[in-house]
Design a protein around this motif. Structure first.
Motif, mmCIF file in Angstrom:
data_model
loop_
_atom_site.group_PDB
_atom_site.id
_atom_site.type_symbol
_atom_site.label_atom_id
_atom_site.label_comp_id
_atom_site.label_asym_id
_atom_site.label_seq_id
_atom_site.Cartn_x
_atom_site.Cartn_y
_atom_site.Cartn_z
ATOM 1 N N ASP A 333 58.898 -9.432 -16.647
ATOM 2 C CA ASP A 333 59.737 -9.284 -17.851
ATOM 3 C C ASP A 333 59.175 -10.032 -19.057
ATOM 4 O OD1 ASP A 333 60.228 -11.832 -17.051
ATOM 5 O OD2 ASP A 333 62.409 -11.616 -16.881
ATOM 6 N N CYS A 345 55.294 -1.851 -25.578
ATOM 7 C CA CYS A 345 56.042 -2.549 -24.523
ATOM 8 C C CYS A 345 56.158 -4.018 -24.901
ATOM 9 C CB CYS A 345 55.329 -2.391 -23.180
ATOM 10 S SG CYS A 345 56.030 -3.418 -21.864
ATOM 11 N N SER A 349 59.616 -4.249 -21.274
ATOM 12 C CA SER A 349 60.518 -3.135 -21.534
ATOM 13 C C SER A 349 60.089 -2.421 -22.820
ATOM 14 C CB SER A 349 61.950 -3.675 -21.631
ATOM 15 O OG SER A 349 62.868 -2.622 -21.805
ATOM 16 N N CYS B 83 61.055 -0.723 -16.071
ATOM 17 C CA CYS B 83 60.671 -1.318 -17.352
ATOM 18 C C CYS B 83 61.737 -1.018 -18.395
ATOM 19 C CB CYS B 83 59.299 -0.810 -17.810
ATOM 20 S SG CYS B 83 58.007 -1.027 -16.584
ATOM 21 N N THR B 84 62.968 -1.186 -18.003
ATOM 22 C CA THR B 84 64.092 -0.910 -18.901
ATOM 23 C C THR B 84 64.895 -2.173 -19.179
ATOM 24 O OG1 THR B 84 65.196 -0.167 -16.899
ATOM 25 C CG2 THR B 84 64.419 1.535 -18.395
ATOM 26 N N GLY B 85 64.392 -3.314 -18.680
ATOM 27 C CA GLY B 85 65.004 -4.590 -19.027
ATOM 28 C C GLY B 85 66.371 -4.816 -18.402
#
Lengths: 397, 397
Positions: A333, A345, A349, B83-85
């Motif tokens: 993250d 990115c 994200s 990868c969407t947090g």
């Protein structure tokens, strides 16, 4: 340019008939190169493939280079002489003996390099007479012809040159590093499928050549990863004649060697088989240089990403998925990825709008920030294209 | 067949509008599947991607599986939720909560799996109502529809079944292992881009399910290496209802699980994106199983070889060059390679006539003999084709 840019070297490139049926009169495709160091110094260093399946000429030349002296190099395209057993090694030996005989040298100081298909014996009835003819054509201007003769699927021949301390080769106080390279497919670290001969007229002993060459290849040829495949024949040689009479500053010499290697490495990527994009992958914020290189290679070898780049699709998810397979220090993250300077990115994200990424040009820059330190590395790769598939599915047939 | 072959399970597959604009009336493309374990037992085990960049549903389901109990699985295609947090994780959480609410379950026992593009949030306004509709359509015959709903670029849906001790599911004394799988590109070990749900009506506790599932995936899904790329979403679940009332023999149960995994793994390779050949790479004569797997993977990932196979070119030099990059125990001059049973390379050099190799059929068998021991392993891969490039250069655009 090429291997005769530096003083003290002669070279030749001829069509010996190795590559294709020799047609008397027109000469056929050039396939045999000869590079001779006329001294006064005969110092040399070499770096070879780390593939454990080594071609006969690699096994031979590694032994030659242990002596630190090379007076001539024979290079052929049209056949790799790899996986050819004891008879293939005898062919390499006979090649060195013939060159030594015609040039009046010691065969133990003749390096050999071959490139082409694996698993086929070389046509020695063409190659040996070719050496005689090449020797007769040696000149101080033969560097270009030599560079042409080592091409396989290369679309252009590759040469480079750096001159230090003089406006042109031969100036008082000046010295030169020049070189030639071939390499089109099977380009991956350790080294790429490449034959490279560098020459210099600086007066440098073998040990210093070795140090400079290893440092240079580590950050240039070793970081070219066109298709993830490592060859059986990779050879990079550096020969010093001392003909300029100049003993260069060690750091300055090392930088000149690095610059020539970097130039040639970029030319290899720019001419890789079937490629439509050159991809510069810079990994920053790494905890160590090893981490940066590992991550860069993982990105460079991701087929899905290579296809996406071909399609001009800034698919950063495939970059993250490639980073995730490594053992580098990072937190998922905290990863940031830019494509052509747009940070698509952020913090693992979605970042800036992917539609802002302009991918029309041949060079594509991917920056991966691991947010784990201050080390970095650059790896060069190519995209994956239908042309690459076509070229490599029909190579031997 | 599929996840409702075993007793005690209901399933559904519907078009929730995640994949494409939902068209009222015709229903659009199926994209949401629901699998429910109606017990009496609710035991479960799971194996997940080893990619360090894990999608939100993987992070969630790994936690769920730690309890060894799964009462329902929600699966969607049309978006990987990777990868969407933190918001992406909240979406997964909300999905489990909604399923739990409508089915009267504990959200901590609802596993979630997603597949599709990385880096995009899921359309929760479509997904959550879709769960309600799927729950209303749950039946004991819903396994096929569920298998269809998890497809992405799969050309066909994949199901498999093994029944032991009875002629058909539900027979006295018999028990069944059934399952469904999706996976087309990004197929590589650890695991392939795959979502797999296996169900059984055998009465098996979670710990034994875990042992059987890990043993099975290690030699099946983990040895499928279509394109060297490892996904962020790979999930393989095994749910046991105990509805047959039979406590199976441990070894027999493990073998049934392995057989179903093997069947599904072969179906994944047979339907890999753009592939024209299925390549069975068997490494024999290895000093250890690890050596055999390392060599098999290196061969499986060699782009030049994959192109050659596509071109029906028995280019064994590229096999040797791939073996040479590994750290396995072998001597280069003792390597033997067969392609479709013709030993084209013997003792590291030319063997039988390569023209004897018939490569017209979809399955190509490469046997690499390291001549260093008695261990072996089989890796499955695909060829590299222009269709693969086309499909993956346009995937997100």
């Amino acid at each position: 340019m090429s291997v005769t840019a530096a003083q003290g070297f002669t070279a030749a490139g001829i069509a010996a008939g190795i590559k294709a049926p020799f047609v008397s009169g027109n000469g056929g495709n050039p396939d045999l190169a000869l590079v001779v160091n006329n001294g006064p110094r005969l110092a040399a260093a070499g770096v070879f493939t780390s593939n454990r399946v080594k071609a006969a000429p690699v096994v031979w030349s590694e032994q030659v280079l242990k002596g630190g002296t090379v007076s001539a190099v024979v290079l052929n395209s049209g056949g790799a002489n790899a996986c050819t057993g004891p008879l293939g090694f005898q062919d390499t030996h006979a090649t060195a003996e013939r060159a030594a005989e015609v040039l009046g040298l010691n065969a133990g100081e003749v390096a050999i390099a071959s490139t082409g298909l694996i698993g086929l014996r070389l046509p020695m009835d063409k190659l040996l007479p070719g050496i005689d003819r090449a020797a007769a054509e040696l000149t101080e201007h033969g560097g270009e012809k030599a560079a042409i003769a080592i091409k396989t699927t290369d679309s252009v021949h590759k040469t480079a040159q750096v001159t230090v301390g003089g406006t042109r080769p031969g100036d008082g106080g000046g010295w030169t590093v020049g070189g030639m390279a071939k390499g089109a497919g099977m380009l991956a670290p350790g080294l790429a499928t490449m034959l490279v001969v560098l020459t210099t007229d600086a007066d440098v002993p073998a040990a210093e050549l070795d140090t400079a060459l290893r440092a240079a290849t580590r950050t240039t040829f070793d970081r070219v990863d066109s298709d993830g495949c490592m060859s059986t024949n990779d050879t990079v040689l550096l020969l010093a004649s001392g003909a300029s009479g100049v003993v260069p500053d060690t750091a300055e010499f090392a930088e000149a060697v690095r610059a020539v290697c970097d130039d040639l490495a970029r030319q290899l990527i720019g001419d890789a088989e079937g490629a439509s994009k050159d991809i510069r992958i810079e990994v920053v914020g790494a905890a160590s240089e090893d981490d940066a290189v590992e991550v860069g290679r993982s990105i460079a070898r991701n087929n899905l990403l290579k296809c996406a780049i071909h399609g001009e699709d800034p698919n950063w998810g495939r970059v993250l998925s490639a980073i995730g397979t490594t053992s580098a220090v990072f937190e998922p993250d905290q990863l940031n990825v830019a494509i052509n300077d747009i940070w698509v990115c952020k913090n693992g994200s979605v970042g800036e709008d992917r539609d802002l990424v302009d991918m029309r040009y041949r060079e594509v820059r991917i920056t991966a920030d691991l947010a784990a330190g201050t080390e970095s590395a650059v790896i060069w790769a190519n995209d994956l294209t239908a042309d690459y598939v076509h070229e490599n599915s029909a190579y031997s047939s």
